[in-house]
Design an enzyme around this catalytic site. Structure first.
Site, PDB file in Angstrom:
ATOM      1  N   ASP A   1       0.732  -1.118  -0.158  1.00 30.23           N
ATOM      2  CA  ASP A   1       0.055   0.240  -0.290  1.00 30.23           C
ATOM      3  C   ASP A   1       1.192   0.868   0.328  1.00 30.23           C
ATOM      4  O   ASP A   1       1.933   1.068   0.770  1.00 30.23           O
ATOM      5  CB  ASP A   1      -0.858  -0.020   1.121  1.00 30.23           C
ATOM      6  CG  ASP A   1      -1.957   0.792   0.673  1.00 30.23           C
ATOM      7  OD1 ASP A   1      -2.591   1.184  -0.269  1.00 30.23           O
ATOM      8  OD2 ASP A   1      -2.460   1.766   1.583  1.00 30.23           O
TER       9      ASP A   1
ATOM     10  N   PHE B   1       3.902   6.877 -13.692  1.00 30.19           N
ATOM     11  CA  PHE B   1       2.475   6.437 -12.702  1.00 30.19           C
ATOM     12  C   PHE B   1       1.866   7.333 -12.056  1.00 30.19           C
ATOM     13  O   PHE B   1       2.825   7.650 -11.334  1.00 30.19           O
ATOM     14  CB  PHE B   1       1.740   5.043 -13.083  1.00 30.19           C
ATOM     15  CG  PHE B   1       2.278   3.989 -11.648  1.00 30.19           C
ATOM     16  CD1 PHE B   1       1.693   4.465 -11.079  1.00 30.19           C
ATOM     17  CD2 PHE B   1       3.787   3.846 -12.581  1.00 30.19           C
ATOM     18  CE1 PHE B   1       2.302   3.423 -10.172  1.00 30.19           C
ATOM     19  CE2 PHE B   1       4.185   2.366 -11.347  1.00 30.19           C
ATOM     20  CZ  PHE B   1       3.324   2.890 -10.569  1.00 30.19           C
TER      21      PHE B   1
ATOM     22  N   TYR C   1       0.883   9.832  -9.234  1.00 32.80           N
ATOM     23  CA  TYR C   1       1.535  10.999  -8.962  1.00 32.80           C
ATOM     24  C   TYR C   1       2.931  11.242  -9.469  1.00 32.80           C
ATOM     25  O   TYR C   1       3.282  12.744  -8.731  1.00 32.80           O
ATOM     26  CB  TYR C   1       1.276  11.549  -7.355  1.00 32.80           C
ATOM     27  CG  TYR C   1      -0.531  11.618  -6.814  1.00 32.80           C
ATOM     28  CD1 TYR C   1      -1.391  12.545  -7.283  1.00 32.80           C
ATOM     29  CD2 TYR C   1      -0.843  10.231  -5.873  1.00 32.80           C
ATOM     30  CE1 TYR C   1      -2.371  12.484  -5.880  1.00 32.80           C
ATOM     31  CE2 TYR C   1      -1.729   9.653  -6.045  1.00 32.80           C
ATOM     32  CZ  TYR C   1      -2.751  11.034  -5.722  1.00 32.80           C
ATOM     33  OH  TYR C   1      -3.813  11.592  -5.606  1.00 32.80           O
TER      34      TYR C   1
END
Length: 197
Positions: free
Chosen positions: A71, A153, A155
């Site tokens: 994450d 990709f 941000y």
């Protein structure tokens, strides 16, 4: 010894980063695109580490295979750490990268202080649901006022790397993997894996 490993992502950019950084480990890497029938879990953890563990345990139990989940996201100091764990859903549950970027730039348009960081948490769970490793990585930078570069990709186009002295959207995969939050986390994982041989 793990021979097959599922990377809990459908994001091809993220998958390529994992494959490149884990190429020294003799394991067959699969991703969620190989298992389209499996539904996604609800990511309701309050931290990146909690969400990574949640996803790794969920997919391991569903597939009966070892799984690695990450994450990751962007934390902007002026926004008290937002977008944070909601980075992929900042502009809405089905938001595109561009929509997330547009909202973030709008929310930051009057901010002078633009310190930010990418953060990544990784969790590896074996086929029986046992947590094997948990690691993390951080990449420091500044938020740009507008997109720069055509690479990467998420941000990446609005992130200025203080280590590379260039926009992440201008960095090659090799450059990015050296300094990225995910690159640092995966290298920690690879080092732990190597010690177990």
């Amino acid at each position: 010894m793990i021979k097959e490993l599922v990377i809990a992502t459908k994001n091809q950019g993220k998958l390529l980063e994992f494959k490149e950084l884990m190429k020294e480990i003799p394991v067959e890497i699969k991703c969620l695109a190989d298992f389209p029938e499996v539904e996604e879990p609800v990511e309701n953890g309050r931290t990146f580490a909690a969400n990574a563990r949640l996803k790794a345990m969920y997919y391991s139990s569903k597939l009966g295979l070892p799984c690695i989940a990450d994450d990751s996201g962007l934390e902007v100091q002026a926004l008290e750490g937002a977008p944070g764990v909601r980075s992929a859903r900042y502009a809405g549950e089905k938001a595109t990268d561009q929509e997330n970027i547009d909202l973030l730039l709008y929310n930051m348009k009057f901010q002078v202080k633009r310190v930010c960081r990418f953060r990544c948490a990784l969790c590896v769970v074996d086929e029986k649901g046992k947590v094997l490793h948990e690691v993390d990585g951080i990449c420091e930078g500044m938020l740009l006022h507008e997109p720069l570069g055509e690479l990467g990709f998420g941000y990446d186009p609005i992130f200025w790397s203080t280590e590379l002295h260039k926009g992440m959207g201008e960095a090659t995969m090799q450059e990015k993997n050296k300094i990225s939050h995910r690159g640092k986390a995966i290298r920690k994982l690879v080092a732990l894996w190597s010690k177990k041989k």
